[in-house]
Design a protein around this motif. Structure first.
Motif, PDB file in Angstrom:
ATOM      1  N   MET A   1       0.761  -1.314   0.076  1.00 36.12           N
ATOM      2  CA  MET A   1       0.013   0.016   0.140  1.00 36.12           C
ATOM      3  C   MET A   1       0.965   1.306   0.067  1.00 36.12           C
ATOM      4  SD  MET A   1      -3.371   0.351  -0.098  1.00 36.12           S
ATOM      5  CE  MET A   1      -4.182  -1.038   0.999  1.00 36.12           C
ATOM      6  N   PHE A   2       0.486   2.190  -0.884  1.00 37.91           N
ATOM      7  CA  PHE A   2       1.450   3.419  -0.959  1.00 37.91           C
ATOM      8  C   PHE A   2       0.418   4.664  -0.650  1.00 37.91           C
ATOM      9  CE2 PHE A   2       2.741  -0.094  -3.633  1.00 37.91           C
ATOM     10  CZ  PHE A   2       4.018  -0.221  -3.264  1.00 37.91           C
ATOM     11  N   THR A   3       0.997   5.885  -0.912  1.00 37.07           N
ATOM     12  CA  THR A   3       0.328   7.208  -0.622  1.00 37.07           C
ATOM     13  C   THR A   3       0.237   8.111  -1.684  1.00 37.07           C
ATOM     14  OG1 THR A   3       2.255   8.281   0.261  1.00 37.07           O
ATOM     15  CG2 THR A   3       1.031   6.990   1.794  1.00 37.07           C
ATOM     16  N   GLY A   4       1.180   7.622  -2.614  1.00 40.75           N
ATOM     17  CA  GLY A   4       0.941   8.745  -3.925  1.00 40.75           C
ATOM     18  C   GLY A   4       1.944   9.867  -3.528  1.00 40.75           C
ATOM     19  N   ILE A   5       2.927   9.728  -2.467  1.00 42.77           N
ATOM     20  CA  ILE A   5       4.070  10.873  -2.394  1.00 42.77           C
ATOM     21  C   ILE A   5       5.343  10.239  -2.611  1.00 42.77           C
ATOM     22  CG2 ILE A   5       5.079  12.283  -0.540  1.00 42.77           C
ATOM     23  CD1 ILE A   5       2.184  12.963  -1.041  1.00 42.77           C
ATOM     24  N   ILE A   6       5.922  10.851  -3.858  1.00 38.49           N
ATOM     25  CA  ILE A   6       7.105  10.263  -4.461  1.00 38.49           C
ATOM     26  C   ILE A   6       8.192  10.361  -3.542  1.00 38.49           C
ATOM     27  CG2 ILE A   6       8.345  10.351  -6.644  1.00 38.49           C
ATOM     28  CD1 ILE A   6       5.566   9.084  -6.878  1.00 38.49           C
ATOM     29  N   GLU A   7       9.141   9.380  -3.239  1.00 38.40           N
ATOM     30  CA  GLU A   7      10.031   9.459  -2.477  1.00 38.40           C
ATOM     31  C   GLU A   7      11.483   9.678  -3.194  1.00 38.40           C
ATOM     32  OE1 GLU A   7      11.916   6.506   0.851  1.00 38.40           O
ATOM     33  OE2 GLU A   7      10.293   5.767  -0.398  1.00 38.40           O
ATOM     34  N   SER A   8      11.400   9.095  -4.482  1.00 37.81           N
ATOM     35  CA  SER A   8      12.777   9.324  -5.083  1.00 37.81           C
ATOM     36  C   SER A   8      12.807   9.267  -6.671  1.00 37.81           C
ATOM     37  CB  SER A   8      13.832   8.426  -4.775  1.00 37.81           C
ATOM     38  OG  SER A   8      14.997   8.279  -5.485  1.00 37.81           O
ATOM     39  N   LEU A   9      13.476  10.038  -7.569  1.00 38.83           N
ATOM     40  CA  LEU A   9      13.299   9.949  -9.104  1.00 38.83           C
ATOM     41  C   LEU A   9      14.509   8.787  -9.285  1.00 38.83           C
ATOM     42  CD1 LEU A   9      12.941  13.234 -10.782  1.00 38.83           C
ATOM     43  CD2 LEU A   9      11.801  11.300 -11.220  1.00 38.83           C
ATOM     44  N   ALA A  10      14.167   8.026 -10.232  1.00 35.22           N
ATOM     45  CA  ALA A  10      15.176   6.858 -10.567  1.00 35.22           C
ATOM     46  C   ALA A  10      15.233   6.932 -12.182  1.00 35.22           C
ATOM     47  CB  ALA A  10      14.541   5.599 -10.166  1.00 35.22           C
ATOM     48  N   ARG A  11      16.391   6.267 -12.756  1.00 34.71           N
ATOM     49  CA  ARG A  11      16.622   6.140 -14.047  1.00 34.71           C
ATOM     50  C   ARG A  11      16.773   4.661 -14.257  1.00 34.71           C
ATOM     51  NH1 ARG A  11      17.941  10.172 -17.484  1.00 34.71           N
ATOM     52  NH2 ARG A  11      18.314  11.723 -15.797  1.00 34.71           N
ATOM     53  N   VAL A  12      16.077   4.503 -15.551  1.00 28.97           N
ATOM     54  CA  VAL A  12      16.336   2.963 -16.121  1.00 28.97           C
ATOM     55  C   VAL A  12      17.548   2.870 -16.751  1.00 28.97           C
ATOM     56  CG1 VAL A  12      15.422   1.327 -17.852  1.00 28.97           C
ATOM     57  CG2 VAL A  12      13.788   2.820 -16.702  1.00 28.97           C
ATOM     58  N   HIS A  13      18.429   1.920 -16.365  1.00 30.41           N
ATOM     59  CA  HIS A  13      19.778   1.605 -16.650  1.00 30.41           C
ATOM     60  C   HIS A  13      19.777   0.694 -17.850  1.00 30.41           C
ATOM     61  CE1 HIS A  13      22.631   4.190 -14.158  1.00 30.41           C
ATOM     62  NE2 HIS A  13      21.476   4.073 -13.072  1.00 30.41           N
ATOM     63  N   SER A  14      19.183  -0.500 -17.878  1.00 33.69           N
ATOM     64  CA  SER A  14      19.166  -1.356 -18.793  1.00 33.69           C
ATOM     65  C   SER A  14      18.072  -2.360 -18.870  1.00 33.69           C
ATOM     66  CB  SER A  14      20.389  -2.380 -18.665  1.00 33.69           C
ATOM     67  OG  SER A  14      20.234  -3.283 -17.544  1.00 33.69           O
ATOM     68  N   ILE A  15      17.552  -2.771 -20.037  1.00 29.40           N
ATOM     69  CA  ILE A  15      16.190  -3.679 -20.117  1.00 29.40           C
ATOM     70  C   ILE A  15      16.715  -4.948 -20.738  1.00 29.40           C
ATOM     71  CG2 ILE A  15      14.084  -3.812 -20.913  1.00 29.40           C
ATOM     72  CD1 ILE A  15      14.106  -0.683 -21.205  1.00 29.40           C
ATOM     73  N   GLU A  16      16.130  -6.121 -20.144  1.00 24.61           N
ATOM     74  CA  GLU A  16      16.289  -7.372 -20.697  1.00 24.61           C
ATOM     75  C   GLU A  16      14.935  -8.003 -21.079  1.00 24.61           C
ATOM     76  OE1 GLU A  16      18.543  -9.739 -18.278  1.00 24.61           O
ATOM     77  OE2 GLU A  16      20.504  -8.273 -18.427  1.00 24.61           O
ATOM     78  N   THR A  17      14.776  -8.633 -22.284  1.00 23.93           N
ATOM     79  CA  THR A  17      13.494  -9.468 -22.522  1.00 23.93           C
ATOM     80  C   THR A  17      13.413 -10.847 -22.200  1.00 23.93           C
ATOM     81  OG1 THR A  17      12.974  -7.494 -23.919  1.00 23.93           O
ATOM     82  CG2 THR A  17      11.603  -9.730 -24.136  1.00 23.93           C
ATOM     83  N   HIS A  18      12.595 -11.441 -21.350  1.00 30.41           N
ATOM     84  CA  HIS A  18      12.740 -12.711 -21.324  1.00 30.41           C
ATOM     85  C   HIS A  18      11.118 -13.422 -21.473  1.00 30.41           C
ATOM     86  CE1 HIS A  18      16.769 -12.404 -19.301  1.00 30.41           C
ATOM     87  NE2 HIS A  18      16.302 -11.628 -18.612  1.00 30.41           N
ATOM     88  N   GLY A  19      11.339 -14.126 -22.640  1.00 33.01           N
ATOM     89  CA  GLY A  19       9.761 -14.415 -23.188  1.00 33.01           C
ATOM     90  C   GLY A  19       8.836 -13.104 -23.291  1.00 33.01           C
ATOM     91  N   THR A  20       7.762 -13.362 -22.453  1.00 34.04           N
ATOM     92  CA  THR A  20       6.952 -12.141 -22.609  1.00 34.04           C
ATOM     93  C   THR A  20       7.004 -11.026 -21.388  1.00 34.04           C
ATOM     94  OG1 THR A  20       5.323 -13.452 -21.020  1.00 34.04           O
ATOM     95  CG2 THR A  20       4.751 -13.623 -23.700  1.00 34.04           C
ATOM     96  N   ASN A  21       8.173 -11.122 -20.497  1.00 31.27           N
ATOM     97  CA  ASN A  21       8.454 -10.365 -19.544  1.00 31.27           C
ATOM     98  C   ASN A  21       9.365  -9.548 -19.982  1.00 31.27           C
ATOM     99  OD1 ASN A  21       6.589 -11.765 -17.992  1.00 31.27           O
ATOM    100  ND2 ASN A  21       8.001 -13.175 -16.812  1.00 31.27           N
ATOM    101  N   LYS A  22       9.500  -8.209 -19.077  1.00 31.27           N
ATOM    102  CA  LYS A  22      10.717  -7.443 -19.195  1.00 31.27           C
ATOM    103  C   LYS A  22      11.450  -7.014 -17.855  1.00 31.27           C
ATOM    104  CE  LYS A  22       9.775  -4.812 -23.343  1.00 31.27           C
ATOM    105  NZ  LYS A  22       9.801  -3.645 -24.013  1.00 31.27           N
ATOM    106  N   THR A  23      12.658  -7.243 -17.679  1.00 32.19           N
ATOM    107  CA  THR A  23      13.579  -6.956 -16.581  1.00 32.19           C
ATOM    108  C   THR A  23      14.155  -5.685 -16.678  1.00 32.19           C
ATOM    109  OG1 THR A  23      13.818  -9.396 -16.090  1.00 32.19           O
ATOM    110  CG2 THR A  23      15.231  -8.090 -15.025  1.00 32.19           C
TER     111      THR A  23
END
Length: 199
Positions: A1-23
């Protein structure tokens, strides 16, 4: 459960595809504090931390999540809003957010008001019964108040702090965002037999 108050900005570094999933490997100021199996809101979508390496952590989005959110459009370098689960002995500064994205919306206008910003979004009409004037919504995980509600459209106003500390700064006309409608509103609509409810 969350509150909608953002704690931190993040950045996507890399993406891998495994079947129908993405890591995704995500880097942020709080990644080193995370623990494996912890639930973290990423742009409003609740994902499980699978691995932590210094200032980065790894999560996987399955096909269902990729279909209903904007995660499938992420690319390396993409900015992401992060929030850890709320602590039950603290103040609820936002509103109740489950981290279960209902649908996506498209930004159809952005106005710079010289000190604040106004955005207008359009979303699928089948969810129009879940939005009300001055009601709450989670947009990319940000807890916001909506106004100027017209069927499948609504506006949001953004203060400088929110603009600077979330990825709302990257949203322009045509951008896709994640929406989670108010939990209490969904229960009320269900009890009253909202349009389209299965019988």
């Amino acid at each position: 459960m969350f509150t909608g108050i953002i704690e931190s900005l993040a950045r996507v570094h890399s993406i891998e595809t495994h079947g129908t999933n993405k890591t995704f490997w995500i880097g942020s100021a709080i990644s080193h504090e995370l623990k494996i199996d912890q639930s973290i809101s990423h742009n409003g979508a609740c994902l499980t931390v699978e691995e932590v390496q210094n200032d980065r952590h790894r999560v996987t989005a399955i096909h269902e999540t990729l279909e209903k959110t904007n995660l499938g459009a992420w690319q390396p370098g993409h900015l992401v809003n992060l929030e850890r689960c709320m602590i039950m002995n603290g103040r609820l500064d936002g509103h109740i957010v489950q981290g279960h994205v209902d649908t996506t919306a498209t930004c159809i206008s952005r106005k710079d008001l010289d000190g604040s910003w106004e955005f207008r979004f359009e979303f699928p009409k089948k969810f129009s019964h879940l939005v009300i004037e001055k009601g709450s919504i989670s947009l990319n995980g940000i807890g916001l108040t909506i106004f100027n509600v017209k069927r499948s459209k609504f506006d949001i106003a953004i203060i400088p702090y929110t603009f600077e500390h979330t990825n709302i700064q990257t949203i322009t006309t045509g951008s896709l965002v994640n929406l989670e409608f108010d939990l209490i509103g969904k229960y009320v609509a269900n009890a009253q037999g909202y349009p389209g409810k299965k019988k």
